[in-house]
Design an enzyme around this catalytic site. Structure first.
Site, PDB file in Angstrom:
ATOM      1  CG  HIS A  14      -0.341   0.224   2.537  1.00  0.00           C
ATOM      2  ND1 HIS A  14      -0.177  -0.800   3.441  1.00  0.00           N
ATOM      3  CD2 HIS A  14       0.145   1.339   3.150  1.00  0.00           C
ATOM      4  CE1 HIS A  14       0.376  -0.341   4.545  1.00  0.00           C
ATOM      5  NE2 HIS A  14       0.589   0.964   4.392  1.00  0.00           N
ATOM      6  NE  ARG A  18       1.073  12.329   8.456  1.00  0.00           N
ATOM      7  CZ  ARG A  18       2.251  11.903   7.989  1.00  0.00           C
ATOM      8  NH1 ARG A  18       2.559  12.083   6.711  1.00  0.00           N
ATOM      9  NH2 ARG A  18       3.116  11.302   8.792  1.00  0.00           N
ATOM     10  CD  GLU A  74      -1.919   3.141   6.400  1.00  0.00           C
ATOM     11  OE1 GLU A  74      -1.953   3.449   7.621  1.00  0.00           O
ATOM     12  OE2 GLU A  74      -0.930   2.629   5.855  1.00  0.00           O
ATOM     13  CG  ASN A  78      -3.333  12.550  12.471  1.00  0.00           C
ATOM     14  OD1 ASN A  78      -2.901  11.684  13.218  1.00  0.00           O
ATOM     15  ND2 ASN A  78      -2.750  12.851  11.316  1.00  0.00           N
ATOM     16  NE  ARG A  98       9.075  19.799  -7.807  1.00  0.00           N
ATOM     17  CZ  ARG A  98       9.384  19.396  -9.038  1.00  0.00           C
ATOM     18  NH1 ARG A  98       8.438  18.989  -9.861  1.00  0.00           N
ATOM     19  NH2 ARG A  98      10.639  19.393  -9.439  1.00  0.00           N
ATOM     20  CG  HIS A 102       1.167  10.465  -9.842  1.00  0.00           C
ATOM     21  ND1 HIS A 102       2.154  11.124 -10.521  1.00  0.00           N
ATOM     22  CD2 HIS A 102       1.127   9.210 -10.401  1.00  0.00           C
ATOM     23  CE1 HIS A 102       2.692  10.331 -11.435  1.00  0.00           C
ATOM     24  NE2 HIS A 102       2.088   9.156 -11.383  1.00  0.00           N
ATOM     25  CG  HIS A 173       2.142   4.015 -11.344  1.00  0.00           C
ATOM     26  ND1 HIS A 173       1.607   3.999 -12.609  1.00  0.00           N
ATOM     27  CD2 HIS A 173       2.413   5.329 -11.095  1.00  0.00           C
ATOM     28  CE1 HIS A 173       1.578   5.231 -13.102  1.00  0.00           C
ATOM     29  NE2 HIS A 173       2.039   6.054 -12.198  1.00  0.00           N
ATOM     30  CD  GLU A 233       5.887   7.301 -12.829  1.00  0.00           C
ATOM     31  OE1 GLU A 233       6.268   8.190 -13.619  1.00  0.00           O
ATOM     32  OE2 GLU A 233       4.677   7.134 -12.528  1.00  0.00           O
ATOM     33  CG  HIS A 264       4.098   4.433   5.170  1.00  0.00           C
ATOM     34  ND1 HIS A 264       3.464   4.952   6.265  1.00  0.00           N
ATOM     35  CD2 HIS A 264       3.381   3.318   4.830  1.00  0.00           C
ATOM     36  CE1 HIS A 264       2.426   4.195   6.584  1.00  0.00           C
ATOM     37  NE2 HIS A 264       2.339   3.190   5.718  1.00  0.00           N
ATOM     38  CD  GLU A 310       3.333  -0.049   7.802  1.00  0.00           C
ATOM     39  OE1 GLU A 310       2.849  -0.411   8.880  1.00  0.00           O
ATOM     40  OE2 GLU A 310       2.674   0.529   6.913  1.00  0.00           O
TER      41      GLU A 310
END
Length: 323
Positions: A14, A18, A74, A78, A98, A102, A173, A233, A264, A310
């Site tokens: 995944h 946020r 994911e 918060n 940057r 995407h 991707h 990518e 992540h 992760e």
């Protein structure tokens, strides 16, 4: 569970971002054809995690456990951000912060799929008709993260087609920008165990694209890869590797305006203890080892640009749930 690890069993599970308002974000990604597969609430820490992916009967990972999939998104929420008028994320595409670029979905009939998204009222960073590249579009999610939309067939083949079936879509991707292509390619291939699928050189524009992933049972894709999920990518802009002061924003530190955004990417492995031992022997930089903190079932490795990776256990190999 075996005491060894084999990168042939790894999966690009995944990508985490946020979000301000989970209700708005889930509605958007469900409009793109995804399903909410799992919610992990952490009320004591005041955040929730939402995992979305394609799960129609014809989907690549239909019916599989969360950590035995590729191509998930994911969403991290918060508590309270949805009520904060000043809360904004960093989408990774604004200077000087940057980094992450995407996510990308592939669709059956590109023109019809884009029209369906536009009809729902969602904004585009780039429509099919904008610019020279008529075969890609970028839609903006509620937090203005870019979602690339590409076709599983050529634009000529789908010209004039007015129907589209989100059940056939793929989360193809995730793109991140890298400072030194040579270092990043070596890391993702030799350390993380990915295979290089394709290189797209754009000398006139001054950048290259590298597409990597875990071949799995299907093997390394030949030619077009729009029917696959779990691809990474890497975008390299020529010359960045020569600038000692240059760096990309990792999404987790506070940016120039105090924002965060992309968190992540995540890989699932056959044996997390053995995999982490292998990473340790490869000389990785750790953000979090398995033994650190309260959560002993996840680890975080840093890539050459400081992006977090992760590492989680694939439940198919352990036979027990992670959470």
């Amino acid at each position: 569970m075996a005491s060894t690890t084999d990168t042939k069993n790894y999966k690009f599970n995944h990508s985490m971002i946020r979000v301000k308002d989970p209700k708005a974000s889930i509605k958007f990604y469900e409009h793109l054809g995804m399903s909410l597969l799992k919610k992990l609430p952490f009320p004591d820490a005041k955040f929730d995690l939402y995992f979305l992916g394609y799960d129609a009967p014809q989907s690549v990972s239909h019916g599989k456990e969360i950590w035995d999939r590729e191509g998930l998104v994911e969403l991290t929420h918060n508590y309270g951000s949805e009520a904060d008028p000043n809360y904004k994320v960093n989408n990774g595409n604004r200077d000087p912060d940057r980094g992450f670029g995407h996510t990308c979905i592939s669709v059956d009939n590109l023109q019809a799929a884009c029209q369906r998204i536009e009809d729902a009222g969602y904004k585009f960073q780039k429509k099919l008709s904008d610019g020279r590249m008529k075969q890609i579009a970028f839609v903006l999610d509620p937090d203005e993260y870019w979602v690339e939309v590409i076709g599983q067939k050529s634009v000529e083949e789908t010209e004039g087609v007015t129907t589209t079936d989100p059940a056939t879509y793929r989360m193809n991707h995730t793109m991140i920008r890298v400072k030194d292509a040579e270092k990043s390619l070596k890391f993702y291939q030799e350390v993380m165990g990915m295979s290089l699928y394709r290189t797209n050189e754009n000398e006139k524009a001054g950048f290259n694209l590298y597409f990597l992933g875990y071949p799995g049972e299907k093997g390394v894709p030949q030619g077009y890869q729009a029917d696959r999920e779990g691809i990474l990518e890497l975008t390299w802009n020529y010359g960045t590797e020569k600038d000692e002061k240059f760096s990309y924003y990792d999404g987790n530190s506070k940016d120039s305006e105090g924002r965060q955004g992309f968190g992540h990417i995540c890989i699932s492995v056959d044996n997390i203890e053995a995999a982490c031992k292998r990473f340790e022997e490869s000389g990785v930089t750790w953000k979090k080892k398995l033994t650190d903190g309260r959560m002993k079932n996840i680890a975080f490795v840093l890539d050459p640009d400081g992006y977090w990776i992760e590492v989680v256990q694939n439940e198919r190999f352990s036979g027990k749930p992670n959470f």
